[in-house]
Scaffold this motif. Structure first.
Motif, PDB file in Angstrom:
ATOM      1  N   MET A 156      21.667  68.108  35.140  1.00  0.00           N
ATOM      2  CA  MET A 156      20.912  68.320  36.441  1.00  0.00           C
ATOM      3  C   MET A 156      21.980  68.800  37.508  1.00  0.00           C
ATOM      4  O   MET A 156      21.703  69.930  37.979  1.00  0.00           O
ATOM      5  CB  MET A 156      20.322  67.102  37.060  1.00  0.00           C
ATOM      6  N   THR A 178      12.330  59.298  26.499  1.00  0.00           N
ATOM      7  CA  THR A 178      12.098  59.559  27.881  1.00  0.00           C
ATOM      8  C   THR A 178      11.147  60.801  27.877  1.00  0.00           C
ATOM      9  O   THR A 178      10.469  61.168  26.760  1.00  0.00           O
ATOM     10  CB  THR A 178      13.344  60.121  28.719  1.00  0.00           C
ATOM     11  N   ILE A 179      10.899  61.329  29.077  1.00  0.00           N
ATOM     12  CA  ILE A 179       9.843  62.398  29.154  1.00  0.00           C
ATOM     13  C   ILE A 179      10.478  63.711  29.430  1.00  0.00           C
ATOM     14  O   ILE A 179      11.309  63.536  30.263  1.00  0.00           O
ATOM     15  CB  ILE A 179       8.492  62.018  30.062  1.00  0.00           C
ATOM     16  N   LEU A 189      21.999  61.177  42.395  1.00  0.00           N
ATOM     17  CA  LEU A 189      20.655  61.253  41.277  1.00  0.00           C
ATOM     18  C   LEU A 189      20.829  60.106  40.514  1.00  0.00           C
ATOM     19  O   LEU A 189      19.813  59.397  40.128  1.00  0.00           O
ATOM     20  CB  LEU A 189      20.896  62.620  40.538  1.00  0.00           C
ATOM     21  N   LEU A 194      22.128  62.880  31.702  1.00  0.00           N
ATOM     22  CA  LEU A 194      21.101  63.639  32.409  1.00  0.00           C
ATOM     23  C   LEU A 194      21.417  64.105  33.798  1.00  0.00           C
ATOM     24  O   LEU A 194      21.059  65.264  33.945  1.00  0.00           O
ATOM     25  CB  LEU A 194      19.942  62.492  32.553  1.00  0.00           C
ATOM     26  N   GLN A 197      19.342  56.979  41.738  1.00  0.00           N
ATOM     27  CA  GLN A 197      17.888  56.907  41.968  1.00  0.00           C
ATOM     28  C   GLN A 197      17.330  56.521  40.494  1.00  0.00           C
ATOM     29  O   GLN A 197      16.537  55.729  40.548  1.00  0.00           O
ATOM     30  CB  GLN A 197      17.216  58.378  42.160  1.00  0.00           C
ATOM     31  N   LEU A 198      17.956  56.933  39.539  1.00  0.00           N
ATOM     32  CA  LEU A 198      17.410  56.740  38.008  1.00  0.00           C
ATOM     33  C   LEU A 198      17.447  55.013  38.040  1.00  0.00           C
ATOM     34  O   LEU A 198      16.739  54.608  37.479  1.00  0.00           O
ATOM     35  CB  LEU A 198      18.114  57.425  37.041  1.00  0.00           C
ATOM     36  N   HIS A 224       9.032  68.008  37.466  1.00  0.00           N
ATOM     37  CA  HIS A 224      10.086  68.473  38.378  1.00  0.00           C
ATOM     38  C   HIS A 224      10.211  69.890  38.401  1.00  0.00           C
ATOM     39  O   HIS A 224      11.271  70.909  39.104  1.00  0.00           O
ATOM     40  CB  HIS A 224      11.474  68.016  38.087  1.00  0.00           C
ATOM     41  N   LEU A 245      15.810  68.507  41.414  1.00  0.00           N
ATOM     42  CA  LEU A 245      17.153  67.975  41.064  1.00  0.00           C
ATOM     43  C   LEU A 245      18.268  68.913  40.715  1.00  0.00           C
ATOM     44  O   LEU A 245      19.214  68.407  40.767  1.00  0.00           O
ATOM     45  CB  LEU A 245      16.704  67.401  39.686  1.00  0.00           C
ATOM     46  N   LEU A 294       5.222  57.131  38.210  1.00  0.00           N
ATOM     47  CA  LEU A 294       5.460  58.382  37.409  1.00  0.00           C
ATOM     48  C   LEU A 294       6.680  58.502  36.674  1.00  0.00           C
ATOM     49  O   LEU A 294       6.855  58.983  35.783  1.00  0.00           O
ATOM     50  CB  LEU A 294       5.058  59.577  38.069  1.00  0.00           C
ATOM     51  N   MET A 295       7.624  57.931  37.356  1.00  0.00           N
ATOM     52  CA  MET A 295       9.121  57.819  36.907  1.00  0.00           C
ATOM     53  C   MET A 295       9.431  56.552  36.007  1.00  0.00           C
ATOM     54  O   MET A 295      10.269  56.475  35.179  1.00  0.00           O
ATOM     55  CB  MET A 295       9.931  58.088  38.021  1.00  0.00           C
TER      56      MET A 295
HETATM   57  C1  HEC Z   1       5.212  62.525  35.053  1.00  0.00           C
HETATM   58  C2  HEC Z   1       6.101  62.862  36.121  1.00  0.00           C
HETATM   59  C3  HEC Z   1       7.860  62.840  36.075  1.00  0.00           C
HETATM   60  C4  HEC Z   1       8.375  63.147  34.939  1.00  0.00           C
HETATM   61  C5  HEC Z   1       8.193  63.357  33.566  1.00  0.00           C
HETATM   62  C6  HEC Z   1      10.018  63.076  35.450  1.00  0.00           C
HETATM   63  N1  HEC Z   1       9.864  62.671  36.906  1.00  0.00           N
HETATM   64 FE1  HEC Z   1      11.439  62.374  38.041  1.00  0.00          FE
HETATM   65  N2  HEC Z   1      10.189  62.058  39.682  1.00  0.00           N
HETATM   66  C7  HEC Z   1       8.777  62.104  39.772  1.00  0.00           C
HETATM   67  C8  HEC Z   1       8.288  61.711  41.038  1.00  0.00           C
HETATM   68  C9  HEC Z   1       6.873  61.650  41.305  1.00  0.00           C
HETATM   69  C10 HEC Z   1       9.180  61.666  41.939  1.00  0.00           C
HETATM   70  C11 HEC Z   1       9.279  61.187  43.316  1.00  0.00           C
HETATM   71  C12 HEC Z   1       9.130  59.927  43.569  1.00  0.00           C
HETATM   72  C13 HEC Z   1       8.802  59.407  44.956  1.00  0.00           C
HETATM   73  O1  HEC Z   1       8.148  60.412  45.494  1.00  0.00           O
HETATM   74  O2  HEC Z   1       9.274  58.549  45.347  1.00  0.00           O
HETATM   75  C14 HEC Z   1      10.583  61.666  40.937  1.00  0.00           C
HETATM   76  C15 HEC Z   1      11.842  61.462  41.251  1.00  0.00           C
HETATM   77  C16 HEC Z   1      12.975  61.393  40.387  1.00  0.00           C
HETATM   78  C17 HEC Z   1      14.264  61.305  41.090  1.00  0.00           C
HETATM   79  C18 HEC Z   1      14.562  61.079  42.583  1.00  0.00           C
HETATM   80  C19 HEC Z   1      14.931  62.245  43.307  1.00  0.00           C
HETATM   81  C20 HEC Z   1      15.240  61.957  44.831  1.00  0.00           C
HETATM   82  O3  HEC Z   1      15.180  63.078  45.427  1.00  0.00           O
HETATM   83  O4  HEC Z   1      15.137  60.794  45.270  1.00  0.00           O
HETATM   84  C21 HEC Z   1      15.208  61.483  39.878  1.00  0.00           C
HETATM   85  C22 HEC Z   1      16.672  61.608  40.017  1.00  0.00           C
HETATM   86  C23 HEC Z   1      14.392  62.062  38.873  1.00  0.00           C
HETATM   87  N3  HEC Z   1      13.038  61.868  39.108  1.00  0.00           N
HETATM   88  C24 HEC Z   1      14.716  62.456  37.535  1.00  0.00           C
HETATM   89  C25 HEC Z   1      13.964  62.765  36.631  1.00  0.00           C
HETATM   90  C26 HEC Z   1      14.670  62.909  35.305  1.00  0.00           C
HETATM   91  C27 HEC Z   1      16.006  63.166  35.078  1.00  0.00           C
HETATM   92  C28 HEC Z   1      13.441  63.289  34.514  1.00  0.00           C
HETATM   93  C29 HEC Z   1      13.548  63.985  33.088  1.00  0.00           C
HETATM   94  C30 HEC Z   1      14.334  62.708  32.098  1.00  0.00           C
HETATM   95  C31 HEC Z   1      12.180  63.004  35.270  1.00  0.00           C
HETATM   96  N4  HEC Z   1      12.669  62.782  36.572  1.00  0.00           N
HETATM   97  C32 HEC Z   1      11.176  63.177  34.822  1.00  0.00           C
HETATM   98  C33 HEC Z   1       7.932  62.363  38.469  1.00  0.00           C
HETATM   99  C34 HEC Z   1       8.496  62.544  37.091  1.00  0.00           C
END
Ligand code: HEC
Ligand code: HEC
Length: 318
Positions: A313, A246-247, A274, A309, A277-278, A253, A266, A293-294
């Motif tokens: 969080m 993963t990243i 949470l 995860l 959503q994942l 965030h 988060l 991006l996710m």
């Molecule tokens: C490259 C950028 C990026 C990375 C790296 C990233 N995210 Fe995200 N994440 C986003 C974006 C942008 C959104 C919002 C998407 C949208 O606007 O619909 C998001 C949304 C989410 C949501 C939904 C939140 C909500 O309020 O509904 C979760 C949960 C989440 N990310 C978890 C993670 C986790 C856990 C990691 C690390 C393992 C991670 N993200 C890594 C960009 C990223």
């Protein structure tokens, strides 16, 4: 022989129903059918309220005027949050509570940016968020006016973060025996000290004060019983990316996972929201522009990785 076959099919059925689409059905709670109807005359009051209100369950569940037990603890609420507009735009605080902390079957919405909130309402409207919890939001999103959405979004964005630790995390092998009840929330079984094992791919998110949760008391938070070792494993994945699995989450965030620009926060949010959503982003039930991006973040995650995860969080200071 026939009997044996039937018995083994019966034994398999719950497993099939449970894991048909994913092993995470527990995160998509639905209230059981046939729960007793609330007593129409019995009245209730939230602990510690100074409002003097005593209300019936019908009044507490009023879509267009649910109770605000602690009106001094948040900025003045705009009409859309407090009362909504019949017949389709229900009061936001009904499900998200006046402080925006929400319940496991909805979402915490405080401290998100107004832009992000508006964007998500559009995603619901446009068919880009479609899990089994989404229909209530879709109905509202199709009818809400720009002005109404704007005032609601500004309000929740103005509450910087959860003001108290709303989610308490308990890591271990077992959780108190509990069940899914009204609203799809989990409640502790009363009058027993029995426990249930916590599998590595499950979390029990249980009301810390059963009556308070039913009364929509904004002080009545939740306890996340998470599998032993999950927080540490989640931290490893979140901070290192797990050797390319993963990243690193903080890249987008924010350092403390408190959000960066319009990327949502988060930290300290409920695990059930949470993880839905994942899982939805992975399955495609949640799509839309910024979700791209996710995609690389979730595509190689197992159910257990996601549990780890979100345990991490949810345990972070909001
Ligand atoms: C490259 C950028 C990026 C990375 C790296 C990233 N995210 Fe995200 N994440 C986003 C974006 C942008 C959104 C919002 C998407 C949208 O606007 O619909 C998001 C949304 C989410 C949501 C939904 C939140 C909500 O309020 O509904 C979760 C949960 C989440 N990310 C978890 C993670 C986790 C856990 C990691 C690390 C393992 C991670 N993200 C890594 C960009 C990223
Ligand atoms: C009847 C209950 C209910 C009411 C009333 C309600 N919501 Fe929701 N809301 C939900 C549920 C359920 C979800 C989560 C769906 C999911 O799991 O993806 C949600 C999710 C959201 C999200 C997504 C949060 C995120 O981090 O992406 C936003 C934003 C939101 N609601 C805003 C509002 C606003 C604004 C109002 C008032 C106009 C409102 N909601 C009224 C039930 C409700």
């Amino acid at each position: 022989m026939k009997k044996l076959l039937l018995a083994s099919i019966a034994a398999l059925l719950p497993a099939i129903a449970f894991g048909a689409e994913s092993g995470l059905q527990w995160a998509y709670p639905v209230a059981p059918q046939g729960l007793p109807r609330p007593d129409p005359v019995k009245t209730f009051q939230a602990k510690g309220t100074k409002t003097g209100m005593t209300l019936t369950m019908a009044q507490i569940n009023n879509n267009f005027g649910p109770p605000d037990w602690f009106p001094d603890e948040h900025p003045p609420m705009p009409a859309t949050v407090k009362n909504g507009r019949a017949p389709h735009v229900r009061a936001c605080m009904l499900c998200h509570l006046p402080n925006g902390n929400g319940h496991p079957e909805s979402a915490s919405v405080s401290g998100l940016t107004a832009n992000y909130i508006i964007e998500q309402m559009h995603e619901f409207r446009d068919g880009d968020r479609t899990n089994n919890r989404a229909p209530v939001m879709i109905e509202m999103a199709k009818d809400i006016s720009d002005a109404e959405l704007n005032e609601a979004a500004q309000y929740f964005a103005s509450i910087p973060r959860q003001q108290q630790q709303w989610i308490k995390i308990v890591e271990g092998k077992t959780a108190p025996k509990n069940h899914v009840g009204n609203g799809g929330m989990r409640f502790r079984d009363e009058d027993t000290t029995e426990t249930v094992p916590i599998p590595a791919n499950m979390i029990y998110e249980v009301a810390s004060d059963s009556q308070g949760a039913e009364l929509r008391d904004q002080h009545a938070g939740f306890i996340d019983y998470v599998p032993e070792g999950s927080i540490r494993k989640g931290e490893m994945l979140a901070t290192t990316g797990g050797n390319g699995k993963t990243i690193q989450c903080s890249v987008c965030h924010g350092a403390d996972y408190r959000g960066l620009g319009d990327v949502p926060r988060l930290a300290g949010r409920g695990a059930y929201y949470l993880i839905r959503q994942l899982n939805d982003i992975k399955s495609g039930a949640r799509k839309g522009n910024s979700v791209a991006l996710m995609k690389a973040v979730v595509q190689n995650l197992s159910d257990e990785d996601m549990v780890n995860l979100v345990a991490y969080m949810s345990s972070r200071n909001p």
